[in-house]
Scaffold this motif. Structure first.
Motif, PDB file in Angstrom:
ATOM      1  N   ARG A  74       0.872  -1.181   0.000  1.00 47.68           N
ATOM      2  CA  ARG A  74       0.000   0.000   0.000  1.00 47.68           C
ATOM      3  C   ARG A  74       0.904   1.226   0.000  1.00 47.68           C
ATOM      4  O   ARG A  74       1.649   1.453   0.959  1.00 47.68           O
ATOM      5  N   VAL A  75       0.831   1.980  -1.080  1.00 45.30           N
ATOM      6  CA  VAL A  75       1.798   3.061  -1.311  1.00 45.30           C
ATOM      7  C   VAL A  75       1.083   4.412  -1.462  1.00 45.30           C
ATOM      8  O   VAL A  75       0.062   4.503  -2.144  1.00 45.30           O
ATOM      9  N   LEU A  76       1.668   5.435  -0.842  1.00 47.17           N
ATOM     10  CA  LEU A  76       1.180   6.810  -1.020  1.00 47.17           C
ATOM     11  C   LEU A  76       2.306   7.653  -1.598  1.00 47.17           C
ATOM     12  O   LEU A  76       3.426   7.656  -1.071  1.00 47.17           O
ATOM     13  N   VAL A  77       2.008   8.368  -2.695  1.00 49.01           N
ATOM     14  CA  VAL A  77       2.958   9.328  -3.268  1.00 49.01           C
ATOM     15  C   VAL A  77       2.475  10.728  -2.889  1.00 49.01           C
ATOM     16  O   VAL A  77       1.325  11.087  -3.139  1.00 49.01           O
ATOM     17  N   VAL A  78       3.361  11.501  -2.274  1.00 49.81           N
ATOM     18  CA  VAL A  78       3.035  12.868  -1.864  1.00 49.81           C
ATOM     19  C   VAL A  78       3.810  13.845  -2.763  1.00 49.81           C
ATOM     20  O   VAL A  78       5.042  13.807  -2.820  1.00 49.81           O
ATOM     21  N   GLU A  79       3.072  14.691  -3.468  1.00 49.90           N
ATOM     22  CA  GLU A  79       3.677  15.651  -4.406  1.00 49.90           C
ATOM     23  C   GLU A  79       3.191  17.065  -4.050  1.00 49.90           C
ATOM     24  O   GLU A  79       1.992  17.303  -3.978  1.00 49.90           O
ATOM     25  N   HIS A  80       4.145  17.987  -3.825  1.00 51.49           N
ATOM     26  CA  HIS A  80       3.722  19.334  -3.400  1.00 51.49           C
ATOM     27  C   HIS A  80       3.197  20.194  -4.548  1.00 51.49           C
ATOM     28  O   HIS A  80       2.426  21.120  -4.335  1.00 51.49           O
ATOM     29  N   ALA A  81       3.571  19.854  -5.779  1.00 51.00           N
ATOM     30  CA  ALA A  81       3.062  20.613  -6.930  1.00 51.00           C
ATOM     31  C   ALA A  81       1.619  20.185  -7.238  1.00 51.00           C
ATOM     32  O   ALA A  81       1.109  19.207  -6.675  1.00 51.00           O
ATOM     33  N   ASN A  82       0.984  20.917  -8.167  1.00 47.23           N
ATOM     34  CA  ASN A  82      -0.429  20.618  -8.470  1.00 47.23           C
ATOM     35  C   ASN A  82      -0.580  19.435  -9.416  1.00 47.23           C
ATOM     36  O   ASN A  82      -1.689  19.011  -9.709  1.00 47.23           O
ATOM     37  N   ARG A  83       0.534  18.911  -9.905  1.00 49.30           N
ATOM     38  CA  ARG A  83       0.475  17.705 -10.744  1.00 49.30           C
ATOM     39  C   ARG A  83       1.807  16.976 -10.641  1.00 49.30           C
ATOM     40  O   ARG A  83       2.824  17.576 -10.313  1.00 49.30           O
ATOM     41  N   VAL A  84       1.799  15.693 -10.950  1.00 47.19           N
ATOM     42  CA  VAL A  84       3.049  14.924 -10.893  1.00 47.19           C
ATOM     43  C   VAL A  84       3.810  15.077 -12.218  1.00 47.19           C
ATOM     44  O   VAL A  84       3.248  15.491 -13.230  1.00 47.19           O
ATOM     45  N   GLY A  85       5.089  14.748 -12.177  1.00 46.50           N
ATOM     46  CA  GLY A  85       5.891  14.642 -13.402  1.00 46.50           C
ATOM     47  C   GLY A  85       6.120  15.924 -14.171  1.00 46.50           C
ATOM     48  O   GLY A  85       6.218  15.905 -15.397  1.00 46.50           O
ATOM     49  N   LYS A  86       6.249  17.055 -13.461  1.00 41.41           N
ATOM     50  CA  LYS A  86       6.429  18.328 -14.178  1.00 41.41           C
ATOM     51  C   LYS A  86       7.707  18.355 -15.029  1.00 41.41           C
ATOM     52  O   LYS A  86       7.718  18.875 -16.127  1.00 41.41           O
ATOM     53  N   LYS A  87       8.782  17.776 -14.488  1.00 43.32           N
ATOM     54  CA  LYS A  87      10.032  17.764 -15.260  1.00 43.32           C
ATOM     55  C   LYS A  87       9.946  16.799 -16.445  1.00 43.32           C
ATOM     56  O   LYS A  87      10.561  17.019 -17.482  1.00 43.32           O
ATOM     57  N   ILE A  88       9.160  15.725 -16.266  1.00 42.68           N
ATOM     58  CA  ILE A  88       8.948  14.802 -17.392  1.00 42.68           C
ATOM     59  C   ILE A  88       8.239  15.556 -18.513  1.00 42.68           C
ATOM     60  O   ILE A  88       8.615  15.467 -19.684  1.00 42.68           O
ATOM     61  N   LEU A  89       7.217  16.330 -18.133  1.00 38.41           N
ATOM     62  CA  LEU A  89       6.407  17.052 -19.123  1.00 38.41           C
ATOM     63  C   LEU A  89       7.237  18.034 -19.942  1.00 38.41           C
ATOM     64  O   LEU A  89       7.034  18.183 -21.137  1.00 38.41           O
ATOM     65  N   MET A  90       8.180  18.729 -19.280  1.00 40.62           N
ATOM     66  CA  MET A  90       8.941  19.761 -19.998  1.00 40.62           C
ATOM     67  C   MET A  90      10.173  19.204 -20.705  1.00 40.62           C
ATOM     68  O   MET A  90      10.760  19.873 -21.550  1.00 40.62           O
ATOM     69  N   SER A  91      10.560  17.979 -20.386  1.00 39.68           N
ATOM     70  CA  SER A  91      11.826  17.462 -20.909  1.00 39.68           C
ATOM     71  C   SER A  91      11.761  17.215 -22.420  1.00 39.68           C
ATOM     72  O   SER A  91      10.701  16.946 -22.971  1.00 39.68           O
ATOM     73  N   GLY A  92      12.932  17.315 -23.038  1.00 40.34           N
ATOM     74  CA  GLY A  92      13.028  17.046 -24.474  1.00 40.34           C
ATOM     75  C   GLY A  92      12.116  17.923 -25.296  1.00 40.34           C
ATOM     76  O   GLY A  92      11.550  17.485 -26.288  1.00 40.34           O
ATOM     77  N   GLY A  93      11.969  19.182 -24.870  1.00 37.10           N
ATOM     78  CA  GLY A  93      11.110  20.106 -25.612  1.00 37.10           C
ATOM     79  C   GLY A  93       9.667  19.629 -25.655  1.00 37.10           C
ATOM     80  O   GLY A  93       8.955  19.835 -26.634  1.00 37.10           O
ATOM     81  N   GLY A  94       9.230  18.968 -24.574  1.00 42.26           N
ATOM     82  CA  GLY A  94       7.846  18.500 -24.504  1.00 42.26           C
ATOM     83  C   GLY A  94       7.632  17.113 -25.109  1.00 42.26           C
ATOM     84  O   GLY A  94       6.508  16.636 -25.196  1.00 42.26           O
ATOM     85  N   ARG A  95       8.753  16.481 -25.537  1.00 49.13           N
ATOM     86  CA  ARG A  95       8.631  15.135 -26.110  1.00 49.13           C
ATOM     87  C   ARG A  95       9.268  14.064 -25.254  1.00 49.13           C
ATOM     88  O   ARG A  95       9.193  12.885 -25.590  1.00 49.13           O
ATOM     89  N   CYS A  96       9.904  14.476 -24.172  1.00 50.58           N
ATOM     90  CA  CYS A  96      10.473  13.561 -23.181  1.00 50.58           C
ATOM     91  C   CYS A  96      11.505  12.591 -23.747  1.00 50.58           C
ATOM     92  O   CYS A  96      11.183  11.571 -24.323  1.00 50.58           O
ATOM     93  N   ASN A  97      12.772  12.934 -23.522  1.00 49.22           N
ATOM     94  CA  ASN A  97      13.873  12.032 -23.879  1.00 49.22           C
ATOM     95  C   ASN A  97      13.974  11.000 -22.752  1.00 49.22           C
ATOM     96  O   ASN A  97      14.751  11.135 -21.835  1.00 49.22           O
ATOM     97  N   PHE A  98      13.105   9.948 -22.845  1.00 50.06           N
ATOM     98  CA  PHE A  98      12.830   9.109 -21.676  1.00 50.06           C
ATOM     99  C   PHE A  98      13.906   8.084 -21.318  1.00 50.06           C
ATOM    100  O   PHE A  98      13.905   7.536 -20.225  1.00 50.06           O
ATOM    101  N   THR A  99      14.809   7.782 -22.235  1.00 47.75           N
ATOM    102  CA  THR A  99      15.950   6.942 -21.873  1.00 47.75           C
ATOM    103  C   THR A  99      17.032   7.069 -22.944  1.00 47.75           C
ATOM    104  O   THR A  99      16.857   7.793 -23.931  1.00 47.75           O
ATOM    105  N   ASN A 100      18.120   6.349 -22.737  1.00 51.02           N
ATOM    106  CA  ASN A 100      19.172   6.267 -23.739  1.00 51.02           C
ATOM    107  C   ASN A 100      19.600   4.809 -23.855  1.00 51.02           C
ATOM    108  O   ASN A 100      19.970   4.179 -22.862  1.00 51.02           O
TER     109      ASN A 100
END
Length: 396
Positions: free
Chosen positions: A29-55
């Motif tokens: 049973r897991v709880l994720v606590v995020e202080h921003a209004n949404r999760v993954g903000k850096k994911i959203l902005m990464s790679g010019g909005g296309r997310c360079n998700f791995t190499n």
């Protein structure tokens, strides 16, 4: 209100969400606590909005840490191919841009949706806009960690710190994870901005500022490390992938050198031009292989400009030396405001490399960017987030 869980995860970024998914899939049973209004903000902005998700080429050699061996275990057990499997299972189209860098065809929102869908399927609870007021840890009551938050008090025998570094404060970055580490007696290695544009001052800045926007390939070298990619001249200094990469290895006062004709022997090239185009001026022949405006500026301040036939052999050698080993005197960096990552962080000596658990406090884990492991530019930091998150999630 108060609620009890098996694990509390501070931070809903790449590492925190991956950790939650892994633990949730194991019935925790897991709880994720995020202080921003949404999760993954850096994911959203990464790679010019296309997310360079791995190499696809991620190896331990692509990471900086006081202990270069620390990242090996987690990276070996969760590879780029594991993450690609998840991406493909969710039907997300992607492509390789260059050098093993994988990007979404459409939008980074698809990666965040995938992670949230996986969280939901694993029964993970995610609380956004939830600020932590304090964290307590008592010996009684099964030595539980308690998060006192704006949404109530949550407790669990395990606490995972996935709160990221200091990079891009506009996205909500803060030093919270480092404060938490210190609260529990952990050493935090000095932090500084990484993968960040460099600033110039004095003559260098005066001579280059009006060339802002000019870009060309170079090999940047500093402290025994070199990267070949594009350099971009900016109003305040230099950027582009070659500079962002080398910035993690550079500190104020360090010698930074650029090969302006990467992949070529500068002397051979000059001798060839002297034979083939004796009447052409140096700035003209240079302007055929590097941007004309930059070639002209080099010949105004750093190189003599005259017809090729007028240069003696020793003069050609001197010009070749400047072109292949141009000293760029940077004065600083643009700082955390634009830095993609934070170097330094929680000392890995006090963490288990296989589980990310603290050696000081049972049930306490640190994952992702808050730890002193920093990847190169190009999807490596996401791969560390996925791998360290998975390692902790499987150990909880």
């Amino acid at each position: 209100m108060s609620a009890h869980f098996d694990a509390l995860i501070v931070g809903g970024g790449a590492a925190g969400l991956m950790c939650a998914i892994s633990a949730g899939q194991r019935g925790k049973r897991v709880l994720v606590v995020e202080h921003a209004n949404r999760v993954g903000k850096k994911i959203l902005m990464s790679g010019g909005g296309r997310c360079n998700f791995t190499n696809t080429g991620a190896t331990p050699a692509n990471y900086l840490s006081a202990n270069p061996h620390f990242c090996k275990s987690a990276l070996a057990r969760y590879t780029p191919w594991h993450f690609i499997d998840m991406v493909e299972r969710h039907g997300i189209a992607y492509h390789e841009k260059e050098l093993g860098q994988l990007f979404c065809d459409e939008s980074s929102k698809l990666i965040v949706k995938m992670l949230l869908d996986e969280c939901a399927a694993a029964g993970v609870r995610v609380e956004t806009s939830c600020s932590i007021e304090r964290v307590s840890h008592g010996d009684s009551d099964e030595a539980r960690f308690r998060l006192h938050t704006t949404h109530g008090v949550f407790s669990a025998p395990a606490l995972v710190v996935a709160s990221g570094g200091l990079s891009i404060p506009s996205m909500g970055a803060s030093g919270f994870g480092y404060e938490l580490a210190r609260q529990f007696g952990h050493a935090v290695l000095p932090t500084r901005a990484g993968l960040v544009p460099l600033t110039l001052s004095g003559k260098h800045q005066e001579r280059l500022a009006d060339l802002s926007g000019v870009a060309f390939p170079v090999t940047a070298q500093c402290n025994g490390t070199s990267f070949s990619n594009y350099l971009l001249i900016t109003h305040r200094g230099v950027s582009g992938p070659a500079i962002l990469q080398i910035s993690s290895f550079w500190q104020a006062g360090d010698d930074l050198r650029l090969d302006l004709l990467p992949g070529q022997d500068a002397l051979d090239t000059l001798q060839q031009w002297q034979r083939d185009r004796p009447a052409a001026e140096l700035k003209t022949v240079l302007g055929d292989v590097i941007p004309k405006r930059f070639a002209q500026r080099l010949c105004e301040h750093w190189l003599p400009n005259r017809p090729m036939k007028q240069f003696s052999a020793p003069q050609l050698r001197e010009i070749a030396q400047v072109l292949s080993d141009w000293a760029l005197v940077a004065s600083g960096t643009e700082g955390y405001r634009t830095a993609e990552v934070t170097l330094g962080g929680v000392d890995t000596d006090e963490l288990s490399s296989s589980t990310m658990q603290s050696k000081r406090v049972a049930g306490l884990y640190f994952i992702g960017e808050v730890v002193d492991v920093t990847g190169w530019l190009g999807g490596y930091n996401f791969q560390w987030a996925w791998a360290s998150g998975r390692a902790a999630g499987n150990a909880l």
